[in-house]
Design a protein around this motif. Structure first.
Motif, PDB file in Angstrom:
ATOM      1  N   SER A  31       0.831  -1.198   0.000  1.00  0.00           N
ATOM      2  CA  SER A  31       0.000   0.000   0.000  1.00  0.00           C
ATOM      3  C   SER A  31       0.865   1.248   0.000  1.00  0.00           C
ATOM      4  O   SER A  31       1.857   1.323   0.718  1.00  0.00           O
ATOM      5  CB  SER A  31      -0.884  -0.008   1.248  1.00  0.00           C
ATOM      6  N   THR A  34       0.424   2.666   3.861  1.00  0.00           N
ATOM      7  CA  THR A  34       1.035   2.036   5.036  1.00  0.00           C
ATOM      8  C   THR A  34       2.411   1.442   4.771  1.00  0.00           C
ATOM      9  O   THR A  34       3.130   1.118   5.702  1.00  0.00           O
ATOM     10  CB  THR A  34       0.139   0.889   5.546  1.00  0.00           C
ATOM     11  N   ASN A  39      -5.167  -3.931   2.965  1.00  0.00           N
ATOM     12  CA  ASN A  39      -6.185  -4.652   3.705  1.00  0.00           C
ATOM     13  C   ASN A  39      -7.137  -5.307   2.698  1.00  0.00           C
ATOM     14  O   ASN A  39      -7.634  -4.650   1.809  1.00  0.00           O
ATOM     15  CB  ASN A  39      -6.943  -3.669   4.604  1.00  0.00           C
ATOM     16  N   GLU A 160      -7.322   1.726   4.911  1.00  0.00           N
ATOM     17  CA  GLU A 160      -6.132   2.420   5.411  1.00  0.00           C
ATOM     18  C   GLU A 160      -6.333   3.938   5.463  1.00  0.00           C
ATOM     19  O   GLU A 160      -5.807   4.606   6.353  1.00  0.00           O
ATOM     20  CB  GLU A 160      -4.913   2.076   4.549  1.00  0.00           C
ATOM     21  N   GLU A 163      -8.521   4.627   8.498  1.00  0.00           N
ATOM     22  CA  GLU A 163      -7.709   4.480   9.704  1.00  0.00           C
ATOM     23  C   GLU A 163      -6.838   5.722   9.913  1.00  0.00           C
ATOM     24  O   GLU A 163      -6.694   6.211  11.041  1.00  0.00           O
ATOM     25  CB  GLU A 163      -6.837   3.231   9.588  1.00  0.00           C
ATOM     26  N   LYS A 164      -6.297   6.259   8.836  1.00  0.00           N
ATOM     27  CA  LYS A 164      -5.471   7.463   8.916  1.00  0.00           C
ATOM     28  C   LYS A 164      -6.302   8.666   9.395  1.00  0.00           C
ATOM     29  O   LYS A 164      -5.856   9.452  10.218  1.00  0.00           O
ATOM     30  CB  LYS A 164      -4.863   7.738   7.539  1.00  0.00           C
TER      31      LYS A 164
END
Length: 193
Positions: A31, A34, A39, A160, A163-164
């Motif tokens: 990714s 990340t 994911n 992701e 999440e960030k």
């Protein structure tokens, strides 16, 4: 009869020899956000064919192409990342380690900052087809800490990125409320350690 056996023997040995010299495409999909595997499942397909594979839990894959070529065009699909067409050169097939291939997603944190000024903080939740409604204690939490829970439901999002976004909100809340809010927050908040 001997001629048939000889032809079968030549055919089998040539097939074995061809399979031993055939190129193997080795890659690891990571990714852009990340720098680890994305994911969700990662699908790799040799463009223009039905020849494909699925990467393992670390994003690593091996694919034996249908024909040897100077370059292979791979179509890589990883969750809700942008679909990637990747040119894999035949000289890379001699590598023992997989070639790193990066899939991209645009996590527009500037947009999140603008949204925060307009609508206030949000904590994004692990969604599903049917979002879980807020309880009375969830509503009290939102009011007390001036934050809104948000569930994407079945909308397509890059995990992701979400999440960030949440990590930024979590960091602010830890600073402002000294971590006390964590005892009362919903446990399905994405990125909550």
């Amino acid at each position: 009869m001997k001629l048939k056996l000889l032809l079968i023997f030549i055919f089998l040995t040539s097939e074995i020899a061809l399979s031993q010299i055939q190129d193997t495409i080795r890659g690891r999909v990571i990714s852009s956000i990340t720098k680890y595997e994305p994911n969700g499942p990662v699908y790799v397909l040799e463009k223009g064919t039905t020849n494909g594979t699925i990467a393992d839990s670390l994003g690593v894959f091996e694919l034996i192409p249908i024909m040897d070529k100077e370059k292979y065009i791979l179509e890589i699909t990883a969750g809700y990342y942008e679909k990637l067409e990747y040119e894999y050169k035949s000289e890379w097939t001699k590598r023992t380690k997989p070639k790193s291939i990066v899939v991209s997603a645009n996590c527009d944190l500037d947009k999140v900052a603008k949204d925060l000024r307009k609508t206030g903080f949000k904590l994004y939740l692990m969604g599903g087809i049917a979002p879980i409604a807020n309880s009375k204690s969830d509503k009290r939490f939102e009011k007390r800490y001036k934050v809104k829970y948000y569930d994407f439901g079945c909308d397509a999002v890059v995990y992701e990125c979400v999440e960030k976004f949440n990590r930024r909100t979590i960091m602010f809340m830890d600073l402002k409320y000294d971590g006390k809010w964590r005892r009362k927050v919903r446990q399905d908040v994405i990125g909550l350690d």
